[in-house]
Write an enzyme that holds these catalytic residues in place. Sequence first.
Site, PDB file in Angstrom:
ATOM      1  N   GLU A 172      -6.737  -7.964  -0.993  1.00  0.00           N
ATOM      2  CA  GLU A 172      -7.103  -8.175   0.337  1.00  0.00           C
ATOM      3  C   GLU A 172      -8.313  -7.502   0.061  1.00  0.00           C
ATOM      4  O   GLU A 172      -9.101  -6.807  -0.342  1.00  0.00           O
ATOM      5  CB  GLU A 172      -5.975  -7.286   1.095  1.00  0.00           C
ATOM      6  CG  GLU A 172      -4.884  -7.547   1.600  1.00  0.00           C
ATOM      7  CD  GLU A 172      -4.089  -5.880   2.350  1.00  0.00           C
ATOM      8  OE1 GLU A 172      -5.127  -5.344   3.709  1.00  0.00           O
ATOM      9  OE2 GLU A 172      -3.246  -5.580   2.124  1.00  0.00           O
ATOM     10  N   GLU A 225       0.547  -1.359  -0.468  1.00  0.00           N
ATOM     11  CA  GLU A 225       0.405  -0.013  -0.054  1.00  0.00           C
ATOM     12  C   GLU A 225       1.270   1.498  -0.037  1.00  0.00           C
ATOM     13  O   GLU A 225       0.971   2.005   0.638  1.00  0.00           O
ATOM     14  CB  GLU A 225      -1.014   0.184   1.393  1.00  0.00           C
ATOM     15  CG  GLU A 225      -1.564  -1.262   1.378  1.00  0.00           C
ATOM     16  CD  GLU A 225      -2.946  -0.953   2.052  1.00  0.00           C
ATOM     17  OE1 GLU A 225      -2.857  -0.418   2.712  1.00  0.00           O
ATOM     18  OE2 GLU A 225      -3.966  -1.834   1.422  1.00  0.00           O
TER      19      GLU A 225
HETATM   20  C1  GLA Z   1      -4.276  -3.017   4.580  1.00  0.00           C
HETATM   21  C2  GLA Z   1      -2.470  -3.294   4.919  1.00  0.00           C
HETATM   22  C3  GLA Z   1      -3.137  -4.573   5.749  1.00  0.00           C
HETATM   23  C4  GLA Z   1      -3.877  -4.960   6.836  1.00  0.00           C
HETATM   24  C5  GLA Z   1      -5.130  -4.220   6.299  1.00  0.00           C
HETATM   25  C6  GLA Z   1      -6.094  -4.362   7.239  1.00  0.00           C
HETATM   26  O1  GLA Z   1      -5.474  -2.854   3.796  1.00  0.00           O
HETATM   27  O2  GLA Z   1      -2.599  -3.656   3.328  1.00  0.00           O
HETATM   28  O3  GLA Z   1      -1.344  -5.015   6.035  1.00  0.00           O
HETATM   29  O4  GLA Z   1      -3.380  -3.797   7.389  1.00  0.00           O
HETATM   30  O5  GLA Z   1      -5.142  -2.945   6.248  1.00  0.00           O
HETATM   31  O6  GLA Z   1      -7.313  -3.706   6.792  1.00  0.00           O
END
Ligand code: GLA
Length: 681
Positions: A316, A158
């Site tokens: 995710e 991210e």
């Molecule tokens: C983000 C991060 C993950 C985790 C999620 C939790 O997307 O990439 O490492 O922290 O949030 O929702």
Amino acid sequence: MASSYTPLFPQLNGLLHGGDYNPDQWLDRPDILEKDVELMKKAGINSVSLGIFAWSALEPEEGVYTFDWMDQTIDRLYQNGIYTILATPSGARPAWMDEKYPEVRRVLPTGKRNLHGGRHNHCITSPVYRQKVREMNTRLAQRYGQHPGVILWHISNEFGGACCCDLCRKKFQDWLRERYHNDIGQLNHAWWTGFWSHTFDSFDQIDPPMDQGEHSVLGMLLDWRRFTTANTADFIRNETEPLQQYAPSLPVTTNFMWLFGGLDYNEIAKEIDVISWDAYPRWHNEQPLYAVASETAFNHSLMRSFKRGQPFMLMESTPSKVNWMPYNKLKRPGLHELACLQAIASGSDTVQYFQFRMGRGSFEQFHGAVVDHTGRDDTRVFQEVSETGQTLKALSNLAGSVPSPRAAVIYDWDNRWAIEDMAGAAKQDKKYNETCIQHFRAMLRLGEDPDVISSTESFEGYDLIAAPMLYLLKPGVAQRLKDFTAAGGVVVTTWLTGYVDESTLAFLGGFPGDGLMELTGVEAAELDTLYPGQSNRIRWNGKEYPAAEFCELLTLRGAKAAGTYLEDFYAGQPAVTVHPYGKGMSVHIAARVEDDCLLDIYADIFKERHMGIKALPLGLEIHSRVDGEKRYRFYLNFSEGKVKLPSVPAKCRDMITGEEIPVGTVRELDCYGFLVTEEEL
Ligand code: GLA
Ligand code: ZN
């Protein structure tokens, strides 16, 4: 758009189901690591994302590497038919590094350097950090790049944010030197710095926009965001070079975020092979479910459109709840699988979670996971994940297929930033994102699942382009919109179209500028911003609709008024206009209207262009993917009750049950229900 219909991961022979896996947090519990594999198989999980924040487990001391646990994990998983997406760990740094090399820690806009902690907070420029990343990535690539169990690189995590240290300041100045051909005069003109006597004598005088510094030069704010994107892309190249050198056949991704405002993802997308993103919609919030669903669909579509003709990845999502929202509500039974199918329906070849096993401590200890602190497989969440795994198996055939919509919504980061920074109209709440989503939603209601593209992307293959609030026109865009329409396309524009050029300088001679007025056939003479709670009304096609927030006053320059304002001093003046142009047509909507008005306007356009079907019941989404031989149709019920589906348009097969469905069959879906069919093209 051309597509080879190749699944993203041929090794898997179908769709990927998996998630973030952090065995590095459980190295003192070999029993749990053993159990993980068993549970993954039970849940139909065929892949994991490994090592995302594992730097301190991989290099506990500077230059001391501990790869054993990772060797064992990748082997163990592979022997059990589970593939690894291998991350580079640069999303967070070990303490020794922050202590020894302060320059790797980010400097905030306050001018203060971060202490050690958190994540996603390195200096993007620091040569030390780049070198550390390069060394780590080289080792990972040398060690695992040829492992048959490793299918993809997951670069960092991210990416986002900027650093204001001296190194970044200097790099910004160099970037500006290049952009403005080493001519400070060009910069001064582009930034209109004569205003408030802000003229620069030299590039060396320019700071990043820091808290106590410059915020009134809009061209500078925009260039800073562009620079941050360029510098992040540069950082990513530093990450990928060693990977490509030692593992040339492994593709690369990095995980994007929900309508993230910090980076121009169109530029970042160019640095990676596969698009992936992290979807955390606020399900079951105060909005109706269909609205959350269509907002999510918009994001999926945005992601897939960065690489048209290629599936993307849902990298995710949570199997149940998150832990970082103000209120962390559970997904209601059944919603999880439906949400996963929406990603697939939108063109994803994967369903992945954060995370496989819940951590015991620290910030994310109560974030949803496939396996919770009980460690058992009989929980509601585990059962729903397993069912989803079964469903994904039944859909294996469609891996590699892609949506092929006839419509697109233009969404541009430069435009978004320019609108956010603009001082005018409303201070906040100019609602660019919301408006783009609204146009998308109207088309979704009509059975179309538009792409979401940048204004510089090719318009080929579309019949209809919506360009909501396209305030900033990059060079050539106006002409391309005109060419697209002249050749038979339809372009929908709204208030705030074509006010400024790429430097945020206002177009002279009337809006929309850069020749776009020839297409719209209207001039935006003035823009009225209403106070919250106030509204106007417009009449269009014999019906009346409320208009609120922004009402542009138009002068006709060739277009016909199709709708008019009903109130205030501009009552009777045009609010919706239509302008035939070449073989196509331009439609301009001058005021912010509600969903039902947009739906009616688009329904009219669709009818005329023989697109889509009549409006679907609220909450029903229909998506489709094609692969040259077959069409896969998804009917998804995002309403809180049953819905009746339109009759099936062709003989098809229910991909989950295998049942043949004759043409004309009318089915009903339960709340959160879905149907996926397969038909010959
Ligand atoms: C983000 C991060 C993950 C985790 C999620 C939790 O997307 O990439 O490492 O922290 O949030 O929702
Ligand atoms: Zn920096």
